[in-house]
Design a protein around this motif. Structure first.
Motif, short mmCIF file in Angstrom:
data_model
loop_
_atom_site.label_atom_id
_atom_site.label_comp_id
_atom_site.label_asym_id
_atom_site.label_seq_id
_atom_site.Cartn_x
_atom_site.Cartn_y
_atom_site.Cartn_z
N ILE A 139 0.83 -1.20 0.00
CA ILE A 139 0.00 0.00 0.00
C ILE A 139 0.87 1.26 0.00
O ILE A 139 0.59 2.22 -0.72
CB ILE A 139 -0.98 -0.02 1.19
N ASN A 141 3.83 1.61 -1.27
CA ASN A 141 4.50 1.77 -2.55
C ASN A 141 3.54 1.98 -3.71
O ASN A 141 3.96 2.02 -4.86
CB ASN A 141 5.40 0.56 -2.83
N LYS A 142 2.27 2.05 -3.40
CA LYS A 142 1.23 2.33 -4.40
C LYS A 142 1.32 1.41 -5.61
O LYS A 142 1.15 1.84 -6.75
CB LYS A 142 1.28 3.78 -4.83
N SER A 143 1.60 0.14 -5.36
CA SER A 143 1.70 -0.83 -6.47
C SER A 143 0.41 -1.65 -6.56
O SER A 143 0.41 -2.85 -6.35
CB SER A 143 2.90 -1.75 -6.24
N TYR A 144 -0.69 -0.94 -6.89
CA TYR A 144 -1.98 -1.61 -6.89
C TYR A 144 -3.00 -0.81 -7.71
O TYR A 144 -2.80 0.37 -7.98
CB TYR A 144 -2.51 -1.77 -5.48
N LEU A 149 -6.53 -2.61 -4.06
CA LEU A 149 -6.47 -1.91 -2.78
C LEU A 149 -7.60 -2.37 -1.86
O LEU A 149 -7.38 -2.63 -0.67
CB LEU A 149 -6.54 -0.40 -2.97
#
Length: 186
Positions: A139, A141-144, A149
């Protein structure tokens, strides 16, 4: 791990990856505590953790970021499966006490605490801390996508609920400290 020892790749992994020395410190601390309390299962478990961390370091040094992201996502989703198994076990524990409806009761006796597929509830609580930490990392690293999410949040809530059912009180401060450290270094 034995292959990595023989080829010398372990030394390379521990030298090149920032923060890997903390694993050695943690391992030595865990060995000393296990020896002091004559916890032979914990002593043996320490070696399994060292193997796991060493292989993880090797993967981190030699594998691609895409593979790392795929593996962490897989770990998150598999933690939901383990959480569902833990919930089923909890319902079975309630049934053994002739409680046929859902009620939140945290039992103190080790055989009546949720441990899912692990040795005991304390190990399971430790693994839940890892699962929540991995999810928090994803979450941060905003890899979604938004859909992912939502699934991460639902899986985290499931894991936190099962963490409560394990009855492991010491896992909560460790989890909070870990998440705060992750926030500070993100």
């Amino acid at each position: 791990t034995l292959y990595l020892l023989k080829t010398g790749d372990i030394k390379s992994a521990y030298q090149h990856i920032k923060g890997s020395r903390f694993i050695l410190f943690f391992t030595i601390l865990q060995l000393l505590v296990s020896l002091f309390y004559q916890n032979w299962i914990g002593f043996g478990f320490t070696f399994l953790l060292v193997m796991f961390f060493t292989i993880s370091l090797f993967f981190r040094e030699h594998l691609t970021p895409r593979f790392f992201e795929t593996m962490t996502t897989l770990i998150i989703y598999l933690s939901a499966v383990v959480g569902i198994i833990g919930f089923i076990q909890y319902m079975y524990i309630l049934h053994t006490f002739n409680i046929d409806h859902f009620e939140i009761i945290i039992f103190n006796t080790p055989p009546n605490r949720v441990h899912s597929v692990y040795f005991n509830s304390n190990y399971y609580a430790m693994m839940i801390n890892f699962f929540v930490g991995i999810t928090f990392y994803k979450i941060l690293n905003k890899s979604y996508s938004i859909k992912r999410l939502v699934s991460y949040i639902l899986i985290t809530l499931l894991n936190l609920f099962i963490l409560y059912l394990t009855g492991c009180r010491t896992a909560w401060p460790a989890l909070m400290a870990g998440l705060v450290i992750m926030l500070l270094y993100s």
